[in-house]
Motif scaffolding. Sequence first.
Motif, PDB file in Angstrom:
ATOM      1  N   ALA D   9      16.741  24.803  41.149  1.00 57.78           N
ATOM      2  CA  ALA D   9      17.256  25.971  40.721  1.00 57.78           C
ATOM      3  C   ALA D   9      16.274  27.177  41.763  1.00 57.78           C
ATOM      4  O   ALA D   9      17.035  28.291  42.269  1.00 57.78           O
ATOM      5  CB  ALA D   9      17.101  26.262  39.102  1.00 57.78           C
ATOM      6  N   LEU D  11      15.638  26.296  44.059  1.00 61.02           N
ATOM      7  CA  LEU D  11      15.737  25.775  45.755  1.00 61.02           C
ATOM      8  C   LEU D  11      17.406  27.390  45.800  1.00 61.02           C
ATOM      9  O   LEU D  11      17.502  27.635  47.052  1.00 61.02           O
ATOM     10  CB  LEU D  11      15.263  24.344  45.868  1.00 61.02           C
ATOM     11  CG  LEU D  11      13.878  23.798  45.877  1.00 61.02           C
ATOM     12  CD1 LEU D  11      14.177  22.494  46.300  1.00 61.02           C
ATOM     13  CD2 LEU D  11      13.784  24.437  47.412  1.00 61.02           C
ATOM     14  N   LEU D  12      17.579  26.697  45.296  1.00 67.37           N
ATOM     15  CA  LEU D  12      19.184  27.257  45.305  1.00 67.37           C
ATOM     16  C   LEU D  12      19.111  28.465  45.035  1.00 67.37           C
ATOM     17  O   LEU D  12      20.215  29.460  45.710  1.00 67.37           O
ATOM     18  CB  LEU D  12      20.119  26.424  43.621  1.00 67.37           C
ATOM     19  CG  LEU D  12      20.223  25.115  44.008  1.00 67.37           C
ATOM     20  CD1 LEU D  12      21.470  24.843  42.556  1.00 67.37           C
ATOM     21  CD2 LEU D  12      21.538  24.771  45.535  1.00 67.37           C
ATOM     22  N   PHE D  15      18.410  29.448  48.626  1.00 63.27           N
ATOM     23  CA  PHE D  15      18.802  29.418  49.399  1.00 63.27           C
ATOM     24  C   PHE D  15      20.083  30.381  49.361  1.00 63.27           C
ATOM     25  O   PHE D  15      21.268  30.673  51.148  1.00 63.27           O
ATOM     26  CB  PHE D  15      19.331  28.298  49.626  1.00 63.27           C
ATOM     27  CG  PHE D  15      19.129  27.258  51.020  1.00 63.27           C
ATOM     28  CD1 PHE D  15      19.266  26.862  51.937  1.00 63.27           C
ATOM     29  CD2 PHE D  15      16.857  27.062  50.051  1.00 63.27           C
ATOM     30  CE1 PHE D  15      18.730  25.994  52.644  1.00 63.27           C
ATOM     31  CE2 PHE D  15      16.848  26.133  50.776  1.00 63.27           C
ATOM     32  CZ  PHE D  15      17.126  25.524  51.978  1.00 63.27           C
ATOM     33  N   GLY D  16      20.562  29.802  47.629  1.00 64.57           N
ATOM     34  CA  GLY D  16      21.978  31.336  48.322  1.00 64.57           C
ATOM     35  C   GLY D  16      21.057  32.457  48.252  1.00 64.57           C
ATOM     36  O   GLY D  16      20.527  32.486  48.213  1.00 64.57           O
TER      37      GLY D  16
END
Lengths: 258, 290, 291, 386
Positions: D9, D11-12, D15-16
């Motif tokens: 989560a 990392l997402l 990134f996002g």
Amino acid sequence: MNTSTDTMLEVKDLSKQFGGLVAVDHMCFSVDPQQIVGIIGPNGAGKTTVFNLISGIIPPTSGKILLDGNCITSQSCHQVAMLGMRRTFQEIHLFRGLTVLQNVKSAAYRQMDYSLVDALLWSRRLRSEERAITELAMELLDRFDLAGTAHERADSLPYGMQKRLEIVKAIVSSPKVLLLDEPAAGLNPGETIELMELIHKIREEMDMTILIIEHSMEVIEGICDNVIVMNFGKKLAEGSWEEVQTNEEVIRCYLGVD
Amino acid sequence: MFVQQLVNGISLGSMYALLAVGFAIVYNILGIVNFSHGATIALGAYCAYWLSTYLRLPLELSMVLSVTIAGLVSALIERITLHPLRRKGQPQIFFFIASLTVFNLVTAIIIYVSKANITSYPRTLIYGSIRMANVIVPKLDVLMLGIAVLSLLALSAVLYKTKIGLAIRCCSYDSRAAQLMGINPDLVIGTTFLLAGLLGGIGGALLGAKYAVYPELGDMVYRAFFACMVGGLGSLTGAIFGGLLIGLIETISNAYINAAISPAITFGLLVVILLVRPQGIAGKLVEDKI
Amino acid sequence: MSFYESVFVNVGIMIIIAQGVYVITGLTGLFSLGQSSFVAVGAYTAGFLATRFEMHPLLCILAGIVVSILVSFIIGIPSLRLRHVYFSLATIAYCYALQAILTVSETFGGSIGLVGVPVVTRWWHVVLGVVATVWIVRNFKLSRFGLACLSVRTDELAARTYGIQTFVSKQIAFSLASAISGLAGGLLAFNLGYLSPDMFTVPVSSEYLIMVFFGGLYSQTGAVLGAAALTVLMELLRTTAAWRMIAYSTIILIIILVRPNGLFGTWEFSLDSLNPRRRAKHGLAKGGEGV
Amino acid sequence: MKRFAVILAILLVAFGSIAHANEPIVIGFITALTGSTSLWGTQEANGAMLRAEEINAAGGVLGRPLKLIVYDHKGSPQEGVLAYRRLVDEDKAVAVLGTHFSNISLAIAPVAEQKKVPVLGQAVEPKVTIPAPGKLNKYHFLAQPSCIEQGQMMARFAFEELGARKAAVLADKSNSYSISQAEHFAEYFKRRGGEVTDFVEYAAGTVDYRAHLTQIKAGSPEVIFLPQYAQPGGMQVKQAKELGIEATFLGSNSLSDPPFVAAAGGAENVAGLYFLFNVNWSEPKFEAFINNYEAKYGEKPVTYHSLFGYDDVTLICEAIKNAGAAEPEAIRTAIEGLTDVPIMLGDGKFTMDAETHRTRNMPSWIMQWNEAGEIVPVQLVYPPAD
């Protein structure tokens, strides 16, 4: 099975042709149990080819090879190995990247007997057999002063030790016949003397018949009961070191006079 | 109709042959499987397209330039992937994987830049076809066969008549022997890749002319790999035979058996050939030196 | 099943596949570009039995493993006699051939694919699969059979002189790898619920190989973590849209060039290595293939 | 598991770029942004984003802005399913649009049944919505005439309008889009009394079709049906011309792509080829679309896939409006009831068939390439009733 035979290894009329080249030409000789026999001769005389033929790496063109009474002429390498023959190579053929102990254990592959299912499920049988082999390997390494390096990578050892490890690998499964291809090549005088002691020790303690190709006459003189001289694929002479070194043909061959 | 199918097969096979030689030169001389050859094939086609479409250069000039680019890129790939691996003394098999990755990367870049556009050159290289009775041979095929033969002749001239060619033939992957002879292995290997890239570029540029320019053009490298191996080790002529053979088998099985399972037939047959003749059709059996 | 769980399941399946690749490539030194076909065999067998005969998923997966092993003999017996690169070639051929056969086969749904496999794979199934696979591969690696494979990889000739049958060793490794791939295929079938021939191509096989290289070809730990890392990386890069494949390939290429032995080289994780006393007692490898 | 989720989560999020403003309605869009079909995927995504922008400029849906999240499936079913799950679970999408690949939609369908978030796609394979006879995927909808209808429409046109009695078919066995149309073309053509001289299937990765075409030529058909993507279709036409085949070519909607003409070796090779098409670009209603598209992306739409994306967003917004709530279940019911929604494709009206979850009686255009490399409309055809 034929324990009563008095020759351990018998080579009859063995020939090998590579295309037009006759590498081994009607070789005949026999080796008694527990003998140490040296094979000498100039470079290209076909000595290593004889080893390759005996150990089943290449098939002979004609002739017969008997190991302890069993015909091994057309047997493949691993079959010959299973009948009790081991060899070393001129160059080092260790399993690089594996540890010294792993090297010895992989050479003892045939000593172990557990099945694939045992292996995949890590059974008790596997564990006890593995333990026994590890103990055997460690004991051998200890006897040949390699115990301290058991967990080093084999290719990180100094050259002399690598050569010694090759011999340990060859004898771990107590073969009947051991073929050593130039074991002393590249060793310094001190190491050469150690090597000779080692070969003696193997013969005495492990009841082995040993064939040895060597360029160092010191080694041949020091350990061999019998010497075979080869030239151009043919047997030139055979006998004790004293006999061979006075043989005129041998002298001519070594002096390079035709 | 059978004659027409034979012509079809030879025409397809000559294309494979050209691609296979580029693959074979690296494999036979350096002993390494170079999948990045697929990248140079695709580049050969796409560069010719880009140059002729966006820079409005004449098609022939674009093709020549694109072949040069493909050659240089191939040498560059060697420099940035194989060279460091060789330096570190890594087994050549690592290059197998590195070249696969380069192939993937170049394909991804081509797809990104071209927006996955399928296209073709602004004009056809040569129109018309030769008719003999019922058999039709497109002139383009004849021209391409000619170019293929010429480039193979040029290649053998380089290999057998020049100093660097001699050096290439002496060189092997571990390059110790070559080094002893005073040959700079970097130069030799770089040149080999350059030559392979040029051949890949020619193949790609011609594929673009014959078929279309599309991103998966590089997948031809797998067929080239087969042609090279079936043709035989140590022999560039073998690769040509291999290419022709694959082209013929594929065409015949497409025409007379079942086109949908022709890959199964073609590749199955090739494996059988390799089992019967492990050295390939034209190769010599090399016994292991012990 | 949540998104994280499905990523987790995918990672797990990839880890299992990577274990198979590790056995055949890392241990035995054979480069198979047809590994995806064995996943396909497992997946299609399981999917077919589940849709046609409504068999229990566990039975379907077991059947998939069995069929994978059978196929591994059919493919292995001729092709394992071929050497080095020829073997890779044969596996490519096999991959193309299987794809063509699946495409024309009405029984397996042809190009439309096999539709209607129940979606039942949960994260604990995959955990079980991964743990079992990693354990079995570890056992195999440490056993005499694994050691034989390592010997064959490093020096085939020498291995033969010690009485190791190289062909048998390769076939055992190949079949084990196929069985593992078959298991992964079965889990995949019940995870996705749908199978089509274009999911199992040569480029897909090469991705598996790259995955194992990324982690470290000669390290089982590397195979596990490499597969996990790249699957997660692929998911993370989803938001980079068109740059995704470029970024992915570049990252892998850099790793291969900077660390040719992969992220982990030959290092192995081991419970024993956490305990210095046991380490001494069991004599763990310092730099070797791990013991 | 939990720690893994937490790490992922973090990392997402890193990134996002997930921002929340004014409670937007989140719509997912799954398409190919990488890989060999990314041309179409990008076109779809562009069309969809254009439409979403227009709708937001006009005040959004139910007074809330639309947030369109586009994810790549790179042509792989596994990836498509992951993208769907991510859209539904992470991005909280209330509906998902895409894909136009049967293989990926087939993989998403069973997951959508579990997740109960509706999918509206453009695939042509009827099995996407009806996996087995009598079984309907409640949450999957298709907005394009099916491959059955497309194949039959073309066959009827060939039989009735062109008066052809001998037809040959060349189809990609590994591509369901191609093979399904081919089978239904042949089936209908034979049912009407025509003869199919050759039905040739080939395998994936073929580039040289002369073996197949030589075989077809021997049967001297009047028409040859090529249900193909642009690249193989173009190469087939080019090679057929090389072999001197004079029959009339019939094609599928992908042969409308400009790349097809390029791959076929120019306009003179494709002149006279009829193909089935979802859209008649020459209608005046497209002018605004083309201008807006060009203003936003700096180039004209390349393929009609931009209209797939555009219409998908139109349809889903209409459904949300009709549902009165941005809730998946309500949207699903509303999609079933979509009737005469003004769209760009077909005859400009869209009606969903609640029985099949496909379009009801959606017409297509028969188009023809002319010597100048332009598309000329021939007639509007409706799926045969029989």
